[in-house]
Each structure stands twice: as structure tokens, then as C-alpha cells.
Design a protein around this motif. Structure first.
Motif, short mmCIF file in Angstrom:
data_model
loop_
_atom_site.label_atom_id
_atom_site.label_comp_id
_atom_site.label_asym_id
_atom_site.label_seq_id
_atom_site.Cartn_x
_atom_site.Cartn_y
_atom_site.Cartn_z
N ARG A 159 42.28 42.06 41.23
CA ARG A 159 41.97 43.10 40.24
C ARG A 159 40.48 43.13 39.90
N CYS A 160 39.89 41.99 39.64
CA CYS A 160 38.53 41.92 39.11
C CYS A 160 37.46 41.84 40.18
N CYS B 124 36.46 43.47 33.84
CA CYS B 124 37.41 43.75 34.91
C CYS B 124 38.15 45.04 34.59
N GLN C 66 46.07 37.24 41.49
CA GLN C 66 46.19 38.60 40.95
C GLN C 66 44.89 39.03 40.27
N ILE D 190 44.62 46.29 33.36
CA ILE D 190 45.85 46.05 34.14
C ILE D 190 46.56 47.36 34.39
#
Length: 116
Positions: free
Chosen positions: A45-46, A113, A41, A116
Motif C-alpha cells: 500500500r505505502c 501512505c 500489506q 486503506i
């Protein structure tokens, strides 16, 4: 797995002249298995742009075992942040949250990053 990440045994120094976060794991490590979806995950995302910031190192391979010895890895999973010359700049041991892992990747590569 995003194309920017690398699975490797790991004997050679995996910096490529860039800072990296090394993830030391083993196929027989239950905590590593629990971390796998979290790592995936955070990678999505990053590391939307493949940059190789996260390097997966299996200590089940001789090269990975040698790299684990070099960085004195004693428990799994262990995340070791290294600078462009291979010097350790951070270390996290055990199961981590998405937030901590994303923060470590951001710290190592010098840019945060996305949230969320």
C-alpha cells in the motif's frame, strides 16, 4: 516483497542518506511471524514506488544483531524510525496494526501512505 524494501543482516547503517523505518525481527519470533502479512500489506500500500523506506533487519545475522544493539532493541518485533543521519525518531514495539505501521512509514519518510 516490493523491490524498494530490503532484507538485510544490517551491520552498516542503512540510511543511504534517507530516513528509514527499520523492522527488527527473528526467525524464531512468533509475533514477528504474525506481523509478516501486515508488513507485506502495508509495503504494497505505502511503497508502491520502491523507495527503500522500510528496511527488514534480521537479528539472526551478526550484522543485524549488531544493529539491534546499536538501537537498544530489547523485544521483537521492534520498528525504529531513523532520520537521514541514523538518529532515532520513533519506536514501536510488538504487534502493530496496519494503520499504525502505515502512519510510522509516513512519518519517517515525510509523506503519508494512501488510505486503506
Amino acid at each position: 516483497m516490493p523491490s524498494g524494501s530490503g532484507r538485510r543482516g544490517g551491520g552498516d547503517l542503512p540510511t543511504g542518506g534517507q530516513p528509514r523505518l527499520l523492522e527488527f525481527t527473528s526467525g524464531s519470533c512468533a509475533a514477528c511471524a504474525r506481523m509478516a502479512p501486515i508488513v507485506n500489506q502495508v509495503e504494497r500500500r505505502c511503497l508502491a514506488v520502491a523507495d527503500g523506506s522500510l528496511v527488514h533487519v534480521s537479528i539472526d545475522e551478526p550484522e543485524g544483531e549488531a544493529l539491534a544493539e546499536r538501537y537498544e532493541v530489547r523485544a521483537l518485533p521492534t520498528f525504529v524510525g531513523i532520520d537521514a543521519e541514523g538518529a532515532e525518531v520513533l519506536r514501536m514495539v510488538g504487534v502493530q496494526t496496519q494503520e499504525k505501521l502505515a502512519s510510522a512509514i509516513g512519518e519517517v519518510r515525510g509523506r503519508a501512505c494512501p488510505p486503506i
